[in-house]
Design an enzyme around this catalytic site. Sequence first.
Site, PDB file in Angstrom:
ATOM      1  N   LYS A 101     -49.587 -23.653 -35.020  1.00 27.11           N
ATOM      2  CA  LYS A 101     -49.005 -22.454 -34.400  1.00 27.11           C
ATOM      3  C   LYS A 101     -47.478 -22.533 -34.244  1.00 27.11           C
ATOM      4  CE  LYS A 101     -53.201 -20.993 -32.053  1.00 27.11           C
ATOM      5  NZ  LYS A 101     -53.832 -20.579 -30.786  1.00 27.11           N
ATOM      6  N   ASN A 122     -49.797 -17.005 -33.864  1.00 34.69           N
ATOM      7  CA  ASN A 122     -51.172 -17.208 -34.350  1.00 34.69           C
ATOM      8  C   ASN A 122     -51.555 -16.153 -35.385  1.00 34.69           C
ATOM      9  OD1 ASN A 122     -51.546 -14.951 -32.760  1.00 34.69           O
ATOM     10  ND2 ASN A 122     -53.556 -15.574 -32.048  1.00 34.69           N
ATOM     11  N   ASP A 138     -52.893 -14.164 -28.783  1.00 34.82           N
ATOM     12  CA  ASP A 138     -53.855 -14.757 -27.839  1.00 34.82           C
ATOM     13  C   ASP A 138     -53.696 -14.157 -26.445  1.00 34.82           C
ATOM     14  OD1 ASP A 138     -55.105 -16.490 -29.606  1.00 34.82           O
ATOM     15  OD2 ASP A 138     -53.646 -18.084 -29.277  1.00 34.82           O
TER      16      ASP A 138
END
Length: 308
Positions: A101, A122, A138
Amino acid sequence: MGSDPDAVIADILAQMDRERPDSARLRLTESFGGTLPRLAGVVGWPLDHSLSPALHNGWLRRYHISGRYLKLPLSPENFKAGIKLLQHLGFRGVNVTIPHKEDAFQIATRLTEIARRCGSANTLVFGDDGEIFGDSTDGTGFCENLRAHGVALHGRALILGAGGAARAICAALMEKGSDVSIANRSVTRAKALSAQLHGLRHVSWDDWPSHLGAVDLLVNTTSLGMQGAADYDWESALSKARDDLSVADIVYVPLETSLLRQARRRGLRTVDGLGMLIEQARVGFRTWFGKDPQADDATRRALLGALG
Ligand code: ATR
């Protein structure tokens, strides 16, 4: 009839330096029987446990979209060259998971504000002109899922943990106007995170339960309660909670963690980890495949099936 595209792309990525990109593209096209569909996938190392292919390919079938979401195993040393190759092969973008990431953040030529705050990405979207757009979905996925469960986002939140997931969730909740504190076993990591995110408070790991009386939302981002990992005495911790506390866990194996079970027994509102996974995936799917997919019961059931 072509061979299995997942196996072919894994082989292409494993021997990148020994095959010309054009011949790799031909091989991939043949694996699809002569025509490349719209392509996306998940880049990680290792990738055995990723649920993303089941989720995206389920949506592709449901909406009759000619596309495919592939597993893209890429070792850390091959990440950069691998992303360039995927662009060349016609991929529209990728999800990025552990351990890439931060590298995804570095390789992006443009970033969303939330990705910039997290220092990680991500989701990568490949532009026609070679640009790479980086997003961190996220935290926003987590907030969307809370909203879908009727949890207000502007209250006081206590986040357990200080890893990458905690960082994304803190950044997103703070952006929505939450007053956020974290507690983490390692103080150094907790302090490093609160130094990165301006306005983030820090409470001590040893007595975080004593703060529950002043908190609207408790989120576990640690591995505590995950299958095969250590657990915690949530029952006595939650005895300090208010009746209107909402409790979320990002762990989804098991789906009902011991934290969520204890919270449910106390009559508290609970939010499990599957919804965040689904919500964060919607962003990429929309961009790569041109359709806003449903985060409904059918999607949850399909994922639960994939989880076994
Ligand atoms: P991610 O990036 O996915 O959030 P991570 O960086 O490995 O994963 O973070 C895992 C989190 O779980 C960390 O906050 C870790 O605490 P430390 O920073 O002290 O290592 C936390 N964690 C793991 N095992 C734990 C345990 N037994 N007790 C308390 N916290 C634990």
